[in-house]
Motif scaffolding. Structure first.
Motif, PDB file in Angstrom:
ATOM      1  N   ARG A 184      -2.827   6.665  -5.050  1.00  0.00           N
ATOM      2  CA  ARG A 184      -3.535   7.852  -4.544  1.00  0.00           C
ATOM      3  C   ARG A 184      -4.887   8.030  -5.225  1.00  0.00           C
ATOM      4  O   ARG A 184      -5.676   8.894  -4.845  1.00  0.00           O
ATOM      5  N   HIS A 185      -5.091   7.240  -6.287  1.00  0.00           N
ATOM      6  CA  HIS A 185      -6.350   7.374  -7.023  1.00  0.00           C
ATOM      7  C   HIS A 185      -7.453   6.613  -6.325  1.00  0.00           C
ATOM      8  O   HIS A 185      -7.205   5.669  -5.584  1.00  0.00           O
ATOM      9  N   SER A 186      -8.673   7.014  -6.648  1.00  0.00           N
ATOM     10  CA  SER A 186      -9.825   6.268  -6.159  1.00  0.00           C
ATOM     11  C   SER A 186      -9.853   4.926  -6.894  1.00  0.00           C
ATOM     12  O   SER A 186      -9.209   4.766  -7.936  1.00  0.00           O
ATOM     13  N   TRP A 188       1.218   4.058  -2.943  1.00  0.00           N
ATOM     14  CA  TRP A 188       1.032   5.475  -2.623  1.00  0.00           C
ATOM     15  C   TRP A 188       2.224   6.270  -3.114  1.00  0.00           C
ATOM     16  O   TRP A 188       2.069   7.300  -3.770  1.00  0.00           O
ATOM     17  N   ALA A 189       3.421   5.777  -2.787  1.00  0.00           N
ATOM     18  CA  ALA A 189       4.635   6.489  -3.188  1.00  0.00           C
ATOM     19  C   ALA A 189       4.742   6.542  -4.711  1.00  0.00           C
ATOM     20  O   ALA A 189       5.150   7.556  -5.283  1.00  0.00           O
ATOM     21  N   HIS A 190       4.369   5.453  -5.362  1.00  0.00           N
ATOM     22  CA  HIS A 190       4.388   5.415  -6.829  1.00  0.00           C
ATOM     23  C   HIS A 190       3.439   6.457  -7.398  1.00  0.00           C
ATOM     24  O   HIS A 190       3.733   7.090  -8.402  1.00  0.00           O
ATOM     25  N   GLY A 191       2.307   6.623  -6.773  1.00  0.00           N
ATOM     26  CA  GLY A 191       1.339   7.598  -7.250  1.00  0.00           C
ATOM     27  C   GLY A 191      -0.004   6.978  -7.572  1.00  0.00           C
ATOM     28  O   GLY A 191      -1.052   7.567  -7.302  1.00  0.00           O
ATOM     29  N   ILE A 221      -7.867   3.568 -15.365  1.00  0.00           N
ATOM     30  CA  ILE A 221      -6.513   3.572 -15.918  1.00  0.00           C
ATOM     31  C   ILE A 221      -6.157   2.195 -16.460  1.00  0.00           C
ATOM     32  O   ILE A 221      -5.631   2.043 -17.570  1.00  0.00           O
ATOM     33  N   ARG A 273       0.844  -1.206   0.000  1.00  0.00           N
ATOM     34  CA  ARG A 273       0.000   0.000   0.000  1.00  0.00           C
ATOM     35  C   ARG A 273       0.872   1.246   0.000  1.00  0.00           C
ATOM     36  O   ARG A 273       0.623   2.211  -0.729  1.00  0.00           O
ATOM     37  N   ASP A 290     -10.891   5.400 -10.410  1.00  0.00           N
ATOM     38  CA  ASP A 290      -9.846   5.945 -11.275  1.00  0.00           C
ATOM     39  C   ASP A 290      -8.830   4.876 -11.642  1.00  0.00           C
ATOM     40  O   ASP A 290      -8.382   4.791 -12.787  1.00  0.00           O
TER      41      ASP A 290
END
Lengths: 312, 324
Positions: free
Chosen positions: A220-222, A214-217, A229, A210, A225
């Protein structure tokens, strides 16, 4: 007020003394360890571990245990063992092994859970040296064994295939990781074929993943989202594949090993997921593509997956 | 042995009592706090914080401060302020702003201190709502404003455009980050236009980035391996571009905004690096490509970068950006 310092230091000193006693008890006669002592030792160990981990920047240098004897020129291929769903639970394992089969490079699978020199799997041993990262291993073996699966491609096509490889491994891959470890975590022990008790350890890994997401980015999306993607990535692959048997044309090239590596996990190891729906119902050419590669290069699929540890 | 449980519990109870006293002291009269009490409170706070952080998976939810008044339909673009080297230090900021200019979407740049709803920049405010992630913002604005920079592309070409976008943003990007923050950290004060003292306080974010790249995987490679990977990405872009003016043909499409976003940082903010060498000497068509887009969509480049002014507020913004 003059009492307070003494109070703090006094209680800290008493706690330290308790810890010393508990650790001594642990090494002399652990059966006599009281619950309070056990908790104290465990908490102290965790605390020390956390301090060390923070100071090291979270990087664990993996010391790899190599074979004492090896056949020169032979590839010893370290990978997790098959499960009923799929011969290898990591897409990079499916990728590398598919490449070895496409390139007709003999290898000896070493099923186990030992991590490679970069702390990941798969990895290989070759002439007494450990090598990691499926992409770097493939480049090395191309040079070493005189292999070039991309020889029929133009330079521009080689560039396109690199782009698709990177998209599927650096973007789509994380969506799979999110789905498997975060969204669908409850089913993970089934997929991994481990007893539910191991789930506690998996919880710890889940927290790490997790944080990584988060760090990857992408983490952080819902959920909506992320699924959007992933869907766009898969539809792009499907569109580009079209009616061709393989991504770049009539014969498989390196990108097919990479894409099959990722898609095979979606096809066979993630049933009832939206990912499975996309690669079967929404984009049936992806399912046909995966089956095509499976039939051609993994004729022993059923043999590998039937005889998993679960049967023993 | 029967004494040990009592001993542990007794000392834990005493410690808890000391903590209670210390916390009470902290709120009633902190000047009277003894060193021992201060250490105890600080250590307890750190411990609780660590537990919470671990359970939350290290995610910080950013509360965004929105404008009190806005013009409906106006895009308020929150992005990093310009420096002398480049109008925006984040490639995703250059990307998004280039897209807005390509698509002729009016916007108001908001150079400020706030981080977006997903903890990153750039981000936008639109009709009173905050949105993060350049890619998702572009998809939204395409729908909202009826824009389609990819309209002339076949479906297969759109797929190729997406693949190159993802490669350059999910792979090549880390090469820039590594070179800027880790390999070349000692010279970062020049680029950021701050004193070395300020960079001293940004040093923890170098470690944070290293951790991030380790967890991602790309940070586990040796310097030689990493540079090799990034070089192959850049050569792939150069080869695919060839002699075309833009990646997919004669006119720019969405992927050009993304690729220009990344390459512009290499070209103009990393002089003397292997990355700069690749996009200029080794692959001169990449330099020509970037200059083409800069000339066409950034005629105010010099104006933006010459007027760059560093303030203390900007520095705190940088530190927030890179605190992952």
């Amino acid at each position: 007020m003059s009492e307070s310092p003494g109070n703090v230091q006094g209680s800290l000193a008493a706690l330290y003394e308790s810890l010393q006693t508990s650790v001594l008890q642990l090494f002399t006669d652990p059966t006599q360890l009281s619950p309070g002592q056990a908790v104290l030792v465990a908490a102290s160990a965790l605390f020390v571990g956390a301090v060390v981990w923070t100071c090291c920047g979270g990087q664990r240098r993996t010391k790899v245990k190599l074979r004492a004897e090896f056949t020169p020129g032979k590839i010893y291929y370290h990978v997790p063992p098959p499960v009923k769903a799929i011969p290898c639970l990591t897409p990079f394992g499916m990728k590398l092994e598919t490449y070895l089969r496409m390139a007709d490079i003999p290898y000896e699978p070493m099923y186990g859970r030992s991590m490679g020199p970069k702390g990941k799997i798969p990895w290989i041993e070759y002439n007494g040296e450990a090598m990691a990262d499926s992409g770097l291993i493939m480049e090395f073996l191309n040079r070493e064994k005189g292999v070039d699966l991309n020889r029929t491609l133009s330079d521009a096509d080689k560039a396109v295939s690199r782009a698709f490889t990177k998209m599927v491994e650096e973007n789509t891959y994380w969506g799979l990781g999110w789905y498997r470890w975060i969204d669908n975590f409850d089913q993970l022990h089934h997929l991994f074929e481990v007893p539910w008790v191991v789930t506690f350890f998996l919880w710890y890994v889940r927290g790490n993943i997790r944080r990584t997401l988060w760090a990857h980015g992408i983490g952080r999306h819902s959920k909506e989202d992320i699924e959007g993607i992933m869907e766009k990535d898969l539809r792009a692959i499907s569109t580009f594949l079209g009616t061709k048997p393989y991504l770049m044309g009539d014969e498989p090239t390196e990108v097919d090993a990479a894409v099959f590596g990722q898609l095979s996990e979606l096809c066979w190891a993630n049933h009832d997921s939206y990912l499975h729906r996309i690669v079967t119902v929404d984009c049936p050419n992806l399912q046909a593509y995966c089956s095509r590669i499976k039939d051609r290069y993994w004729s022993d699929w059923d043999q590998l997956t039937k005889k998993t540890k679960k049967d023993q």
